[in-house]
Scaffold this active site. Structure first.
Site, PDB file in Angstrom:
ATOM      1  N   ASN A 245      83.577  42.488  78.424  1.00  0.00           N
ATOM      2  CA  ASN A 245      84.979  41.727  77.814  1.00  0.00           C
ATOM      3  C   ASN A 245      86.051  42.620  77.677  1.00  0.00           C
ATOM      4  O   ASN A 245      85.821  43.851  77.963  1.00  0.00           O
ATOM      5  CB  ASN A 245      84.505  40.946  76.449  1.00  0.00           C
TER       6      ASN A 245
ATOM      7  N   ASP B 111      77.283  37.067  74.421  1.00  0.00           N
ATOM      8  CA  ASP B 111      76.181  35.935  73.941  1.00  0.00           C
ATOM      9  C   ASP B 111      75.439  35.606  75.240  1.00  0.00           C
ATOM     10  O   ASP B 111      74.108  35.062  74.815  1.00  0.00           O
ATOM     11  CB  ASP B 111      76.972  34.665  73.532  1.00  0.00           C
TER      12      ASP B 111
ATOM     13  N   PHE C 192      82.361  40.290  62.265  1.00  0.00           N
ATOM     14  CA  PHE C 192      83.950  39.772  62.784  1.00  0.00           C
ATOM     15  C   PHE C 192      83.634  38.351  63.663  1.00  0.00           C
ATOM     16  O   PHE C 192      82.544  38.001  63.787  1.00  0.00           O
ATOM     17  CB  PHE C 192      84.313  40.931  63.766  1.00  0.00           C
TER      18      PHE C 192
END
Ligand code: PMT
Length: 396
Positions: free
Chosen positions: A208, A277, A321
């Site tokens: 990411n 994830d 976060f």
């Protein structure tokens, strides 16, 4: 941070003396009262008038030249300084300081100093690596002086290597960090930063946009507040900060194992990393060949590290976060509860000027008791200090 701080800047005679002019100017702009002391050799590189104009203070160079007969200048100047910075520090002045030689204004003053001393060596790489210089630097460390590691690059003498004086912005940051209240002294803080990398095959992966800037800013702020910092990080787009224990990982699984191993001894754990994830169910050992038509990669869920820590925490303050693109408050509150954290820092990652990769961030900080506070857009460095001030209050 530097407002009304009295800083004695000691300039010794190396070519990097010209950089001390920019340093003086930046410190003055940051609000510090800068007094400059120069060696005779430094005056060969830069005139006194330049430093006098930039600091708006008289220059100290001759131990017998007293500006005020009611005071002894070389003692008074250190007695009234909050911090002494030697930049650039030549091999010669380092050797004198290490051995207690006091034969000019700077060495005589520093021998009498009770305030903290920072030394920023700058010289030819071979002089820096000479065992005599290395030994002298170690001796200065043993006196409690802080040594700033010189930068690596092209040196004025033509050699390439270590020995450059850091840029003035970096020196100002290091100097300002001296005045950060040490609210986290003896605390152990673990921070995760950056993206994780989940391999598909030897040359392809899922990852990411996280640069690691937010996590690194938190690590630097915690270090400056006196904490013992461990930074567990994926690939970073910013340098690993000095003075922290950095552990590089790739996958979420590696991050999980690394964090779990150290969890019991931490006081605060902050999970600012952007952890995948999902990961490919099968990791190909050879490069996956092109297939004609669509390709489906089956993904499996990774372990939620933060949730795992939430079930295991005892005394630790746990901070998560939340990277959201919509319904920030609802999603953040749900994560806070589901993952059993003490604080949750929510940011809107749909905006280009905050969140992923940007230098700034804007967040809403949610507490476990349901209250929240909005921290407006600011640099990730400033935000990190603000966040840590809240976390410190929550320590058990
Ligand atoms: O690195 P930068 O470019 O500076 O960008 C900063 C940031 C946007 C990455 C940072 O501010 C941020 O939001 N980090 C969290 C990113 C994230 O993974 O958010 P999430 O909402 O998907 O996850 C919630 C929390 O669970 C996070 O603390 C995350 O670390 C944690 N998590 C998620 C998945 C997983 N498998 N394990 C986890 O621990």
């Amino acid at each position: 941070m530097l407002n009304d701080r009295n800083i004695l800047l000691c300039v010794s005679g190396g070519i990097a003396a010209y950089k001390a002019c920019a340093l003086t100017s930046k410190l003055v702009q940051a609000g510090a009262n800068v007094r400059v002391a120069m060696t005779a050799s430094a005056e060969q590189f830069v005139g006194k008038a330049t430093f006098q104009a930039l600091s708006r203070n008289p220059i100290y160079s001759d131990v017998f030249e007293e500006h005020d007969p009611t005071k002894i200048a070389h003692i008074d100047v250190v007695d009234t300084s909050d911090l002494i910075v030697v930049a650039p520090a030549t091999a010669n002045i380092i050797a004198k300081l290490a051995n207690g030689i006091a034969d000019d204004f700077i060495t005589t003053s520093i021998l009498a100093a009770k305030c903290p001393v920072i030394v920023s060596p700058a010289m030819n790489v071979n002089m820096l690596e000479h065992p005599a210089t290395r030994r002298n630097i170690e001796t200065l460390k043993s006196y409690g002086y802080q040594i700033i590691e010189p930068g690596v690059g092209n040196l004025a003498c033509g050699w390439i290597g270590g020995g450059r004086l850091p840029e003035s912005e970096d020196l100002v940051r290091i100097i300002a960090s001296q005045f950060v209240p040490k609210h986290l002294l003896e605390k152990h803080v673990l921070i995760t930063a950056g993206p994780t990398v989940e391999r598909i095959d030897p040359v392809r992966f899922l990852s990411n946009d996280s640069s690691g800037k937010m996590g690194v800013a938190l690590a630097e702020a915690a270090r400056d507040m006196g904490a013992n910092v461990t930074l567990v990080h994926g690939p970073l787009q910013v340098p690993v900060p000095d003075g922290v224990t950095a552990i590089a990982v790739e996958s979420g699984q590696q991050m999980l194992e690394t964090v779990l191993e150290r969890f019991a001894t931490q006081d605060i754990v902050i999970k600012s990393a952007a952890v995948a994830d999902y990961r490919p169910k099968t990791v190909h050992t050879e490069k996956h060949k092109k297939v004609h038509g669509p390709l489906t990669i089956e993904l499996e869920e990774t372990t939620d590290i933060l949730k795992e820590l939430g079930t295991k925490k005892t005394h630790q303050l746990l901070v998560g976060f939340a990277a959201e693109t919509e319904q920030l408050e609802d999603h953040a509150r749900a994560k806070l509860e589901r993952k059993n954290v003490d604080f949750l820092v929510a940011n809107d990652v749909s905006k280009r000027d905050i969140g992923f990769r940007s230098d700034d961030n804007e967040v809403v900080l949610f507490r476990a008791d349901g209250s929240s506070v909005r921290l407006p857009r600011q640099s990730k460095q400033r935000l990190a200090h603000e966040l840590l001030a809240y976390f410190k209050e929550g320590l058990r």
